[in-house]
Design a protein around this motif. Structure first.
Motif, PDB file in Angstrom:
ATOM      1  N   ALA A   1     -18.320  10.454  11.412  1.00 10.29           N
ATOM      2  CA  ALA A   1     -18.239  10.865  10.062  1.00 10.29           C
ATOM      3  C   ALA A   1     -19.492  10.464   9.253  1.00 10.29           C
ATOM      4  N   ALA A   2     -19.892  11.287   8.092  1.00 12.92           N
ATOM      5  CA  ALA A   2     -20.801  10.632   7.032  1.00 12.92           C
ATOM      6  C   ALA A   2     -20.179   9.756   6.312  1.00 12.92           C
ATOM      7  N   PHE A   3     -19.005  10.092   5.909  1.00 10.23           N
ATOM      8  CA  PHE A   3     -18.195   9.174   4.938  1.00 10.23           C
ATOM      9  C   PHE A   3     -16.837   9.556   5.136  1.00 10.23           C
ATOM     10  N   VAL A   4     -16.011   8.607   4.605  1.00  7.23           N
ATOM     11  CA  VAL A   4     -14.458   8.924   4.649  1.00  7.23           C
ATOM     12  C   VAL A   4     -13.913   8.670   3.294  1.00  7.23           C
ATOM     13  N   GLY A   5     -12.911   9.835   2.890  1.00  8.60           N
ATOM     14  CA  GLY A   5     -12.363   9.743   1.646  1.00  8.60           C
ATOM     15  C   GLY A   5     -10.942   8.959   1.993  1.00  8.60           C
ATOM     16  N   VAL A   6     -10.559   8.104   0.935  1.00  7.82           N
ATOM     17  CA  VAL A   6      -9.479   7.548   1.169  1.00  7.82           C
ATOM     18  C   VAL A   6      -8.504   7.629  -0.256  1.00  7.82           C
ATOM     19  N   ASP A   7      -7.260   7.448  -0.231  1.00  7.14           N
ATOM     20  CA  ASP A   7      -6.358   7.335  -1.354  1.00  7.14           C
ATOM     21  C   ASP A   7      -4.967   6.537  -1.116  1.00  7.14           C
ATOM     22  N   LEU A   8      -4.469   5.955  -1.877  1.00  4.89           N
ATOM     23  CA  LEU A   8      -3.480   5.051  -1.816  1.00  4.89           C
ATOM     24  C   LEU A   8      -2.527   5.365  -2.905  1.00  4.89           C
ATOM     25  N   GLU A   9      -1.208   5.491  -2.345  1.00  4.98           N
ATOM     26  CA  GLU A   9      -0.163   5.680  -3.555  1.00  4.98           C
ATOM     27  C   GLU A   9       0.970   4.509  -3.294  1.00  4.98           C
TER      28      GLU A   9
ATOM     29  N   HIS B   1      -4.468  -1.800  11.201  1.00  5.84           N
ATOM     30  CA  HIS B   1      -5.269  -1.282  12.119  1.00  5.84           C
ATOM     31  C   HIS B   1      -6.226  -0.145  11.475  1.00  5.84           C
ATOM     32  N   VAL B   2      -5.849   0.440  10.671  1.00  2.49           N
ATOM     33  CA  VAL B   2      -6.572   1.615  10.030  1.00  2.49           C
ATOM     34  C   VAL B   2      -7.748   0.954   8.990  1.00  2.49           C
ATOM     35  N   ILE B   3      -7.094   0.005   8.611  1.00  2.00           N
ATOM     36  CA  ILE B   3      -8.355  -0.850   7.528  1.00  2.00           C
ATOM     37  C   ILE B   3      -9.477  -1.422   8.415  1.00  2.00           C
ATOM     38  N   ASP B   4      -8.938  -2.115   9.588  1.00  2.00           N
ATOM     39  CA  ASP B   4      -9.947  -2.666  10.435  1.00  2.00           C
ATOM     40  C   ASP B   4     -10.864  -1.462  10.909  1.00  2.00           C
ATOM     41  N   LEU B   5     -10.250  -0.438  11.117  1.00  2.00           N
ATOM     42  CA  LEU B   5     -11.189   0.745  11.794  1.00  2.00           C
ATOM     43  C   LEU B   5     -12.219   1.049  10.678  1.00  2.00           C
TER      44      LEU B   5
ATOM     45  N   ALA C   1      -2.296   8.874  16.522  1.00  2.00           N
ATOM     46  CA  ALA C   1      -3.075   9.180  15.446  1.00  2.00           C
ATOM     47  C   ALA C   1      -4.290   8.163  15.335  1.00  2.00           C
ATOM     48  N   LEU C   2      -3.828   6.896  15.448  1.00  2.00           N
ATOM     49  CA  LEU C   2      -5.268   6.160  15.209  1.00  2.00           C
ATOM     50  C   LEU C   2      -6.410   6.233  16.248  1.00  2.00           C
ATOM     51  N   GLU C   3      -5.973   6.729  17.688  1.00  2.00           N
ATOM     52  CA  GLU C   3      -7.110   6.802  18.486  1.00  2.00           C
ATOM     53  C   GLU C   3      -7.749   7.962  18.014  1.00  2.00           C
ATOM     54  N   LYS C   4      -7.253   8.999  17.638  1.00  2.00           N
ATOM     55  CA  LYS C   4      -7.789  10.270  17.349  1.00  2.00           C
ATOM     56  C   LYS C   4      -8.897   9.851  16.061  1.00  2.00           C
ATOM     57  N   LEU C   5      -8.195   9.291  15.041  1.00  2.00           N
ATOM     58  CA  LEU C   5      -8.960   8.957  13.967  1.00  2.00           C
ATOM     59  C   LEU C   5     -10.221   8.327  14.232  1.00  2.00           C
ATOM     60  N   ARG C   6      -9.968   7.292  14.899  1.00  2.00           N
ATOM     61  CA  ARG C   6     -11.236   6.319  15.728  1.00  2.00           C
ATOM     62  C   ARG C   6     -12.292   7.305  15.795  1.00  2.00           C
ATOM     63  N   GLY C   7     -12.182   8.358  16.505  1.00  2.00           N
ATOM     64  CA  GLY C   7     -13.497   9.277  17.185  1.00  2.00           C
ATOM     65  C   GLY C   7     -13.917  10.003  15.879  1.00  2.00           C
ATOM     66  N   ARG C   8     -13.069  10.384  14.924  1.00  2.00           N
ATOM     67  CA  ARG C   8     -13.475  11.165  13.861  1.00  2.00           C
ATOM     68  C   ARG C   8     -14.233  10.121  12.821  1.00  2.00           C
ATOM     69  N   VAL C   9     -13.721   9.102  12.511  1.00  2.00           N
ATOM     70  CA  VAL C   9     -14.396   8.230  11.684  1.00  2.00           C
ATOM     71  C   VAL C   9     -15.849   7.753  12.336  1.00  2.00           C
ATOM     72  N   ARG C  10     -15.903   7.593  13.446  1.00  2.00           N
ATOM     73  CA  ARG C  10     -17.045   7.067  14.223  1.00  2.00           C
ATOM     74  C   ARG C  10     -18.225   8.319  14.057  1.00  2.00           C
TER      75      ARG C  10
ATOM     76  N   VAL D   1     -20.033  -0.737   2.901  1.00  2.00           N
ATOM     77  CA  VAL D   1     -18.594  -1.384   2.477  1.00  2.00           C
ATOM     78  C   VAL D   1     -17.754  -1.453   3.665  1.00  2.00           C
ATOM     79  N   GLN D   2     -17.401  -2.698   3.617  1.00  2.00           N
ATOM     80  CA  GLN D   2     -16.551  -2.983   4.704  1.00  2.00           C
ATOM     81  C   GLN D   2     -15.264  -3.492   4.349  1.00  2.00           C
ATOM     82  N   GLY D   3     -14.719  -3.250   3.303  1.00  2.00           N
ATOM     83  CA  GLY D   3     -13.501  -3.466   2.909  1.00  2.00           C
ATOM     84  C   GLY D   3     -12.846  -2.425   2.414  1.00  2.00           C
ATOM     85  N   LEU D   4     -11.510  -2.696   1.595  1.00  2.00           N
ATOM     86  CA  LEU D   4     -10.987  -1.448   0.848  1.00  2.00           C
ATOM     87  C   LEU D   4     -10.279  -2.163  -0.441  1.00  2.00           C
TER      88      LEU D   4
END
Length: 686
Positions: A59-67, A343-347, A48-57, A3-6
């Motif tokens: 990760a086996a998968f990423v859970g997301v949610d939008l309000e 930036h988060v979506i692009d990551l 936060a973005l810099e630290k998130l980048r390493g954890r996403v890299r 999946v390459q988008g959201l």
């Protein structure tokens, strides 16, 4: 396929800000209380973005949610079971365009083979459940537009009731730009800053000179010439002068302030009008080759005008090069900052990880429907996120605990910075915590599908798992669609286990009716149409709202027959039109009926009316005239001549016309009996 988008079709939910460290009683969704969630605002976005980048890299998968700030702009914009895929998309698009995303939750899940568990909060890093506050403020000076979005009053009232921090969202929320907006911003910046950095121009001096017509302009230019000369002479005569001495050189009641710019003596120009600044530039061009007018921009986009001393041509060229580079860097940094949450979506897209959401790509709602064991477990239970989490993940557990019979996959919850001011304890319907719940549900559903995580390596790509491959990139368009969309092909197919309330939609057989008397109910609409077209001619009447309904005929040809008959009855001022069974829904002369494609056009309009009838009238203002123009004049003349056009045969409900001249007379009693009983008047003349 990765999946390459959201894409998100959010359920109606709230944004619950927690200012305390423990979840409310019974509010942890059956487990997970005390899970730290990092609150991200524009102040700590870059970190936060810099630290998130390493954890996403890793990760086996990423859970997301939008309000979001709301769900639907009108009741009729809810998605219905009879809505076609493109209509559902248009309704969801309307919500996405009108309402604002206020929170984005992101939670990476890393598989730890040593612990045989997923780790949602790996030490020593800070929390990996990120809750991004979002607010579409105006970030760039070149953006003249003002962002607008709707809020549903019930949602705002609910947020206020539960102490949602509107100040944090509106004042500190992270903004965003799309790629198209980013490109437009760069172009506007180039136009805004072009030619404002400068010294001399390639244009001739005569083209740029301002005529000195007034005495005030003449006096001003002479005074500026004297002041600049005095200041320049001090600089030239004392090349080793220190900052303190230069700082004591004052002119024009504080309008000149001596500073240093890029290691060069300079004057800060304060309090001058734009006309006076142009006169100053003219004085410099004509009288001072070694004084350079420079315009730069501060962090708050306010311009700063300076006169800089540059003793040689080479130094002047170097100065202007430095200024140009600074402006270019400033532009890039401002636009990069304004990109914000994108930036988060692009990551997430660039790392090509599985994106898991409860109503988005790799949909956990879809996965709950494809496994019989899960279907049996969730029989007669809600498929909402909190309900599924309570059932599949009944308790939070550490690495020392064993998962329950319904939680075959262990998920460790570890915390290391829960006392930090930017962390709170997660709660249901807060985006960061909902992303965590979504990931937990997904892990359990994978086990039900037969995926053996014990054999899984952190380097393995979960998207290539054969058991999971058949379920990736399937999207449930809405909770009541009864279908899933294969995003790799665009094809739609029935959702396993879905119990339909209505017969399957045949869209060529559907019309939408609005404007009928408010007292008429769907059953009455069906009954009066069946009196004319035959029993069983209508399979479904679905109420859109109090002003409109979708009607599905059994046969496609009945659609045109109904529209033609309706038009004829409305134009024929006769006893037939007044006493006809369809007069139940045609009473008042305001009833409209169109085919399904027009229903799609109505839903696609940017008009925003609360009632469907008002929306349709706004979109189809000329619909009545168009329908009249499309009616066959021969049909109208036939009615006016007293020829009965509509006939119903008991077997097929087909309407036919008759121009038979060899017919028996028909009396008024025959008409009344036929209209009352739904009988056919075959070719009988009045």
């Amino acid at each position: 396929m990765q999946v390459q988008g959201l894409l998100r079709a959010p359920p109606p939910r709230i944004l619950l800000y927690r200012a305390i460290s423990s979840p409310p009683p019974g509010g942890n969704g059956g487990g997970g209380g005390g899970v730290a969630v990092k609150q991200v605002t524009r102040g700590n976005m870059a970190e936060a973005l810099e630290k998130l980048r390493g954890r996403v890299r890793e990760a086996a998968f990423v859970g997301v949610d939008l309000e979001m700030s709301g769900v639907t702009s009108a009741p009729w914009r809810d998605t219905f079971e009879l809505d076609r895929a493109d209509v559902r998309y248009l309704k969801l698009r309307d919500s996405a365009e009108r309402f604002a995303a206020l929170q984005l939750g992101v939670c990476p899940f890393r598989w730890d083979p040593a612990k045989s568990a997923f780790v949602a909060h790996p030490i020593p890093f800070s929390s990996c459940r990120h809750n991004f506050y979002i607010f579409p403020r105006k970030e760039l000076p070149s953006d003249c537009s003002s962002h607008e979005f709707l809020c549903q009053t019930t949602s705002i009232d609910f947020l206020a009731k539960y102490q949602f921090d509107f100040n944090t969202c509106f004042r500190e929320g992270v903004s965003y730009l799309s790629r198209a907006q980013e490109e437009e911003a760069l172009q506007k910046f180039n136009m805004l800053y072009h030619g404002q950095t400068a010294t001399s121009s390639t244009n001739s001096e005569e083209d740029r000179d301002i005529p000195l017509k007034s005495a005030s302009d003449i006096l001003f230019t002479e005074r500026m010439k004297m002041n600049f000369k005095e200041w320049r002479d001090v600089i030239v005569s004392k090349p080793m002068v220190d900052n303190h001495l230069l700082g004591n050189i004052k002119f024009c009641a504080g309008q000149f302030q001596t500073v240093f710019f890029k290691m060069r003596p300079a004057i800060m120009l304060n309090g001058f009008s734009s006309h006076q600044l142009k006169l100053i530039q003219q004085v410099l061009r004509k009288n001072f080759r070694d004084l350079v007018f420079v315009c730069t921009f501060g962090e708050d986009d306010t311009s700063e005008k300076k006169v800089v001393y540059s003793g040689t041509d080479e130094d002047r060229i170097l100065l202007m090069k430095d200024v140009q580079e600074d402006l270019l860097k400033n532009r890039e940094e401002r636009v990069k900052s304004a990109i914000g949450i994108r930036h988060v979506i692009d990551l997430l897209s660039s790392e090509r990880k599985l994106i898991v959401g409860h109503s988005c790509f790799l949909d956990t709602r879809h996965l709950m429907s494809v496994n019989q064991a899960v279907q049996k477990l969730m029989k007669h239970k809600s498929k909402s996120l909190s309900s599924a989490f309570s059932l599949l993940c009944p308790a939070s557990y550490s690495s020392a605990e064993k998962p329950s019979s319904h939680s075959p996959v262990t998920i460790e919850v570890e915390g290391d910075e829960t006392t930090s001011s930017c962390f709170i304890s997660g709660a249901k319907h807060e985006a960061g915590y909902d992303a965590y719940m979504t990931g937990c549900i997904f892990a359990q559903l994978c086990a039900y599908l037969g995926i053996k995580f014990e054999q899984f390596s952190p380097l393995d790509n979960l998207a290539t798992n054969t058991e999971l491959q058949k379920h990736i990139n399937f999207l449930s368009p809405s909770w009541n669609s009864g279908t899933v969309i294969d995003l790799s092909t665009g094809m739609e197919r029935p959702e396993p286990g879905y119990m339909r309330r209505y017969p399957a939609a045949v869209y060529d057989n559907i019309i939408v009716i609005w404007g009928f008397p408010s007292k008429v109910r769907p059953k009455e609409i069906k009954d009066c149409i069946c009196k004319v077209f035959g029993s069983g001619s209508v399979t479904t009447v679905f109420s859109i709202d109090s002003t409109a309904a979708l009607v599905q005929f059994k046969k496609q040809e009945s659609v045109n027959d109904f529209l033609d008959l309706k038009a004829v009855l409305e134009r024929a001022d006769s006893a037939i039109s007044i006493l006809h069974p369809l007069s139940t829904i045609l009473e008042g002369g305001q009833t409209r009926a169109v085919k399904y494609d027009t229903y799609r056009d109505i839903c696609s309009s940017s008009e925003s009316k609360s009632l469907f009838a008002d929306q349709a009238e706004a979109v189809c203002a000329t619909l009545k005239n168009q329908l009249k123009e499309n009616v066959d004049d021969n049909l109208i003349s036939g009615v006016l001549d007293g020829v009965a056009l509509a006939s119903v045969t008991e077997g097929d409900g087909i309407i036919s016309g008759s121009n038979n001249q060899d017919v028996a007379d028909v009396t008024c009693h025959d008409i009344l009996d036929a209209l009352h009983d739904g009988k056919a008047l075959l070719g009988r003349r009045m």
